[in-house]
Design a protein around this motif. Sequence first.
Motif, short mmCIF file in Angstrom:
data_model
loop_
_atom_site.label_atom_id
_atom_site.label_comp_id
_atom_site.label_asym_id
_atom_site.label_seq_id
_atom_site.Cartn_x
_atom_site.Cartn_y
_atom_site.Cartn_z
N LEU A 155 0.81 -0.97 0.32
CA LEU A 155 0.28 0.11 -0.09
C LEU A 155 0.95 1.36 0.34
N PHE A 156 1.91 1.08 -1.03
CA PHE A 156 2.45 2.46 -1.36
C PHE A 156 4.03 2.88 -0.59
N GLU A 157 3.74 1.80 0.00
CA GLU A 157 5.24 1.57 1.37
C GLU A 157 4.64 2.07 2.76
N SER A 158 3.37 1.86 3.09
CA SER A 158 2.79 2.24 4.47
C SER A 158 2.33 0.95 4.89
N ARG A 159 1.83 -0.29 4.19
CA ARG A 159 2.48 -0.62 5.61
C ARG A 159 2.80 -2.46 5.21
N GLY A 160 2.96 -3.53 5.92
CA GLY A 160 3.20 -4.53 5.96
C GLY A 160 5.17 -4.57 6.67
N PHE A 161 5.52 -6.25 6.36
CA PHE A 161 6.28 -6.61 7.56
C PHE A 161 7.81 -6.11 6.43
N PRO A 162 8.77 -6.40 7.71
CA PRO A 162 9.82 -4.87 6.00
C PRO A 162 10.01 -6.02 5.50
N GLU A 163 10.31 -5.38 3.93
CA GLU A 163 10.79 -6.08 2.27
C GLU A 163 12.37 -4.25 2.46
N LEU A 164 13.13 -5.17 1.19
CA LEU A 164 14.00 -3.98 0.43
C LEU A 164 13.45 -3.30 -0.67
#
Length: 304
Positions: free
Chosen positions: A265-274
């Motif tokens: 969601l446009f880098e607003s949510r979720g577990f960490p990724e590159l």
Amino acid sequence: MSKWTAEAIPDLTGRTFVITGANSGLGLESTRMLAAHGAHVVMTARDRLKGEAAAARVGQDVPGASLELRILDLADLESVREFAEGLRNDAVPVDVLINNAGVMMTPQRDTKQGFEMQFGTNHLGHFALTGLLLDRLAAGNDPRVVTVSSTLHKKGEIDFDDLMHRGRYSPTAAYARSKVANLLFGLELQRRLTAAGSPVRSLMAHPGYSNTNLQFAGPTGWRKAMMRIGNPLFAQKPAIGALAQVRAAVAPDVAGGQYYGSAALFESRGFPELVRPSRLAQDPQVAARLWEESEKLTGVVYGL
């Protein structure tokens, strides 16, 4: 791709982590996770009572947690120097420095040394702190510097003719500038560490849109009202947001210069990724000039 969670944190016994702004939000969650896996955590806070209360909460959640509280105000370079000197005098090792603390969208005001508050705290304070601790980090076990940025860095611009926003001031634009400065610094630090053959690695992280008190401590007026409405509806838990900086700090498979954050969601949510920094954040010429200006403003010269 499997989710990177706190269960992936390795045994950290015998390692020391310094976390700025550890008394609340992402810093507090990071402290809790690292302490739960055996790390000794040097928690920093501006306010001793708030810091002590935070340490007590971690102690309740993690029996036997190895913690110490030290006072640090990143908006005052004298405090930054005193903090670094205190670690040196007490022979406290530093394996990992997490540059987590920050202020967000404040009204126009200055640090003790006369810098615009957000640029002075978020960037210059951490620039000075990292430089003053770099020799201790170089002697550390798997040494790393993790600098926390924001997705709003993508809106940030660097105006070398007005770094302190003395022109028309915008709380949001000043915050975005400080956050792109964080990434410019983190990437340039890795370039210089590599060139010098240093064992220290520089990584960056962002927490997505996380529900912390950062959104309420700085903004005023309609910005604060929007945060009060949006946080409960859209923000993720700080324990999820903090995973990005923890992954950068401890995962065995990360590399210097990498940037981790929530990606959905446009880098607003979720577990960490590159994730990818903006084009400006990756500009080595802008980064080199910002580095030179930062050394002049802080009086901290790295020698890299």
